[in-house]
Design an enzyme around this catalytic site. Structure first.
Site, short mmCIF file in Angstrom:
data_model
loop_
_atom_site.label_atom_id
_atom_site.label_comp_id
_atom_site.label_asym_id
_atom_site.label_seq_id
_atom_site.Cartn_x
_atom_site.Cartn_y
_atom_site.Cartn_z
N ASN A 280 43.55 45.56 37.18
CA ASN A 280 43.45 44.84 36.24
C ASN A 280 42.48 45.63 35.66
O ASN A 280 41.90 46.58 36.02
CB ASN A 280 42.05 44.11 37.18
CG ASN A 280 41.54 43.40 35.54
OD1 ASN A 280 40.09 42.69 36.06
ND2 ASN A 280 41.55 43.22 34.49
N GLY A 281 42.84 46.04 33.88
CA GLY A 281 42.74 46.72 33.62
C GLY A 281 43.43 47.51 32.16
O GLY A 281 44.65 47.10 32.16
N GLY B 232 43.97 34.77 34.23
CA GLY B 232 45.49 35.10 33.90
C GLY B 232 46.70 34.59 34.18
O GLY B 232 46.43 33.75 35.48
N CYS C 121 43.70 40.49 33.96
CA CYS C 121 44.30 40.10 34.98
C CYS C 121 44.15 39.62 36.05
O CYS C 121 42.01 39.98 35.97
CB CYS C 121 45.12 41.31 35.61
SG CYS C 121 46.55 41.55 34.79
N TYR D 230 31.86 35.32 27.95
CA TYR D 230 32.88 34.59 28.25
C TYR D 230 33.81 34.90 29.07
O TYR D 230 34.18 33.74 29.93
CB TYR D 230 33.94 34.42 27.10
CG TYR D 230 35.40 33.34 26.50
CD1 TYR D 230 35.19 32.88 26.60
CD2 TYR D 230 36.52 34.61 26.66
CE1 TYR D 230 35.93 32.08 26.40
CE2 TYR D 230 37.45 33.81 26.71
CZ TYR D 230 37.83 33.12 26.35
OH TYR D 230 38.65 32.28 26.43
#
Ligand code: SF4
Length: 523
Positions: A166-167, A92, A66, A306
């Site tokens: 996010n997580g 996302g 996310c 990445y």
């Protein structure tokens, strides 16, 4: 369309007002369930479809789950969040959402697809207000329906609030079980809903104190942005696993997962939201609160390898520079064999590392593989099966540049190995003489439990096979990975402040019983 108003309800309850969400338990099925027992099998795309992943995701990469953003203090709040999400689209592509507050209520728009699919001028005009939060979401399997889109908006006894996350919370199942035993009814299968229940249950009043109360009960990786009638709040877990930055655009505050969002809206980077910090931005200004502190941070090193955009600054350092240094370190540790003609990257994610590799090795950098940027989220596979179709639709090899050449192929990581194998086959087919593969990170041997969609351990090729066996499977002449020490050295930061669990299997944040990777629990 703005969402309908719903009357406030009593304390200790959470009612998401967005739409009807089925009451459901956390999904316990393991996506990607089919074990890859034979890495030499060429029917990998079929297996991916069987395992719940479709042709929209035929390539074996780790996926960020996310991206989040927030704006405080601008009449253009919705548009600024929209642009921020645009810059975070790589984090996302399944769904996007924005919630604004206009002085009388929250206005919500959620939808499946890219940011540009969900929002247009008319929709943005309806999202009125001076502050806003937004979310882009990726999901690999199971439930990619609207009900798991974020931000999630609720009414509680403490007031209306919406959250974007996010997580991945590693104790969400345990908390949920406890809450359900006490009568709580969950409406989504997302771990994010847990924080709203804890907020609603808190005996504290206002917004900051109940949130601190809730956040202190969470374990795992989280970056949250919240919106209330008072303003916006941003929180980062004490280990600082995922990035979250704070910026300023004139008098407007901007919060985003990556600073590439700031560049797009013209904001300047101020600082990171610190690990263990809750920031509260209201008309009274910015206030910082401590959630809790830990001795060592556990920032995700894979963000540098990445996930993050190379033009972003995360954890206070530029991704491009760090990624290029990883390439330089790789050239020192695993130099090219004599008479190598060129260094080529797997575009785009390995391009910067390949430039660093070429710089140190003194070998020409070239683009032997071309990536299509326009395949979109879905495509139709021809009925007559085409060999390596999934890889071909994304990459093509330039025969004229590669024929008869001895190349070093640089990639950022190997997950299942199926894509690398197809790319090598593609290079061989156009007449490449030798392929020497260099990976700008160590071998991935363990799944991530902190917010990254990862295949299961048995699907990670390096968890099963030695480097020599992986080399043979890929069909390359030689294969080398960057060492963990060199990867961490490239960050120029304290090496003990990073999570490297997917490379080492050593998890810095305790994994509680039943914890799932993000391939089953959408963030
Ligand atoms: S396990 Fe890997 S991907 Fe997950 S947080 Fe740690 S370094 Fe990042």
């Amino acid at each position: 369309m703005p969402m309908p108003e719903i009357s406030p309800i009593k304390m200790n309850a959470v009612i998401p007002e967005i739409f009807s969400r089925e009451s459901t338990s956390f999904c316990n099925s393991k996506c990607g369930g089919s074990p890859i027992e034979n890495f030499g099998d060429d029917k990998d795309d079929t297996r991916l479809k069987i395992s719940g992943m479709t042709t929209k995701d035929p390539l074996d990469v780790m996926h960020e789950e996310c991206g989040i953003a927030a704006i405080y203090g601008s009449p253009d709040a919705a548009r600024l969040v929209y642009l921020s999400l645009y810059a975070l689209q790589h984090r996302g592509q399944e769904a996007a959402g924005i919630v604004t507050y206009n002085g009388s209520g929250l206005h919500t728009k959620l939808g499946m697809g890219l940011v540009s699919d969900v929002f247009n001028e008319t929709v943005l005009d309806e999202l009125k207000g001076n502050h806003a939060i937004g979310h882009v979401r990726y999901s690999t399997a199971g439930d990619s329906s609207l009900r798991n889109c974020q931000p999630i908006s609720v009414n509680t006894g403490n007031g209306r609030i919406a959250v974007a996350h996010n997580g991945n919370l590693t104790n969400a199942i345990e908390i949920r079980k406890n809450l359900e035993e006490k009568g709580a009814i969950f409406q989504t299968n997302s771990d994010t809903e847990v924080v709203l229940h804890l907020f609603a249950k808190s005996k504290e009043t206002g917004f900051v104190r109940p949130l601190l109360d809730a956040l202190r009960q969470l374990r795992g990786a989280y970056c949250f942005v919240f919106i209330t009638k008072k303003g916006i709040l941003a929180a980062r877990d004490p280990y600082g696993v995922r990035p979250l930055a704070l910026g300023k655009l004139g008098k407007t505050w901007v919060v985003a997962s990556e600073t590439s969002a700031f560049d797009l809206v013209g904001a300047r980077y101020v600082r990171d939201v610190e690990p263990g910090e809750l920031i509260d931005i209201t008309s009274a200004g910015l206030k910082s609160h401590v959630i809790s502190k830990v001795k060592n941070k556990a920032m995700c090193v894979f963000e540098y390898v990445y996930f993050s955009r190379p033009d972003s600054k995360i954890f206070g350092h530029n991704v491009y520079e760090t990624r290029r240094e990883m390439g330089r370190q790789l050239a020192h540790e695993a130099p090219p064999p004599p008479d190598t003609d060129m260094v080529i990257p797997v575009p785009d994610s390995a391009s910067v590392a390949a430039m660093g590799y070429a710089e140190v090795s003194g070998i020409r950098f070239d683009m032997g593989l071309i990536r299509s940027h326009y395949i979109g989220r879905t495509f139709i596979e021809p009925k007559q099966s085409i060999r390596d179709f999934g890889a071909k639709i994304k990459y093509n090899a330039v025969a004229e540049a590669l024929k008869g050449k001895k190349v070093v192929l640089v990639d950022d990581s190997i997950v299942r190995g199926t894509t690398s194998r197809k790319l090598v086959r593609m290079l061989r087919r156009v007449g490449v003489k030798e392929v020497h593969m260099r990976i700008s990170s160590p071998a991935i041997i363990s799944p991530c439990f902190y917010g990254i969609a990862t295949p299961t351990t048995k699907e990670l090729i390096a968890s099963k096979l030695s480097t020599e066996k992986v080399r043979a499977y890929l069909g390359v002449n030689s294969l080398s990975y960057l060492s963990e020490a060199a990867m961490l050295r490239s960050t120029k930061m304290n090496p003990t402040d990073f999570c490297t669990a997917c490379f080492t299997g050593k998890y810095p944040i305790a994994l509680e019983k039943g914890v799932q990777t993000n391939n089953t629990v959408p963030c």
